[in-house]
Design a protein around this motif. Sequence first.
Motif, short mmCIF file in Angstrom:
data_model
loop_
_atom_site.label_atom_id
_atom_site.label_comp_id
_atom_site.label_asym_id
_atom_site.label_seq_id
_atom_site.Cartn_x
_atom_site.Cartn_y
_atom_site.Cartn_z
N VAL A 18 -2.23 -5.20 -4.35
CA VAL A 18 -2.01 -5.37 -2.90
C VAL A 18 -2.42 -6.77 -2.46
N SER B 127 -6.15 -2.86 -6.00
CA SER B 127 -6.57 -3.85 -5.01
C SER B 127 -5.98 -5.22 -5.32
N SER C 131 0.84 -1.20 0.00
CA SER C 131 0.00 0.00 0.00
C SER C 131 0.87 1.25 0.00
#
Length: 333
Positions: free
Chosen positions: A280, A277, A240
């Motif tokens: 990660v 997303s 992140s």
Amino acid sequence: MSGNVNTPLLQDRSGNVLPFGSAQVQDHPIFLRVCHSPWSWLSQGTLVYLRAGIVAYLTAVGGMLIDYKINHRGDDAHTSWRILFQFSSLAFVLLWLYHFIAFCWGFTHLYYPDVEEDDQSWESRVLLKMSPPVQTARSRKRFYFSLFYTIVHVVVFMNALIFWTVLVPQDHGHLPKGHEAESYSDVGDFFSDGWFEPFCVLNLWVFTTFLASAEILVLNSVKRQVPVPSHVFAIIFFLSCYIGWAAFGKIVTDHYPFFWMDPEAMGKKEIVAAYASGFVGLGPTVFAFMYGLIGMRENLTKKDDSSSQFKQSPVQSRQANIDEDFQRGNAQV
């Protein structure tokens, strides 16, 4: 003084070697497990030479990769500072740093295990800096290095996986010119434009993966990471942070490290969010793969590991009386 592999690493309060499979969490520290292969056919001295060769190779190749990234990747319209924000650059630097640390620890642990802390000579101070850390009763050095070890190898595996499964199929891999054709199966095309670019591509996105696999399976005896949730959270947090670093890179260089980070190119911000997303979320998946590799190696080398003995220096022997602090499972072994 060279290390004596017939001296046990850690003992209990009575001087007995802690047995393999003991319920106690105390065991060989991760710092020293990095210095020893679990395979009996790979001696500690040979391992130190291998690590020296790996560091020398990565250092030499690093300069070539900088030239490749600046002059051969088709991004001439953007500043050279863009390479600071590329995921492949991060993966290579982290891998180099890990192997440099592993070499320093392995070298001093084998050849200079008895450096005196009170010796103020520059040689002793350098050797102390190069030596494996001393684990104190309340220190979390084991845990922090375990996080570092995990993140380095997860990032290296992710770097190769993303390149070959996402970037290359969508024509964002900047492969050598002769290979950017309709077919990706002809090895001759890959090398048709000279050796330099293919060499750099293979070092960035193939050799590093092989090196990470060899490190896990052969070059160290690090155990499976505990606690698992903390490592998963650390991976998610690190990836992140990289997303934020890449966004900052766009401001500085006007260039996105990945094509899917560009809302204009992707058409919708929702697509960018989905890719981010997935990026990660890929981290924990790769960690599971890495965890499995370590488990496989542990099972294959259980006999060697149970009978292995390590050199213990006077400084490191202070760890022998701190077993209570490791019974709660808060340290990586």
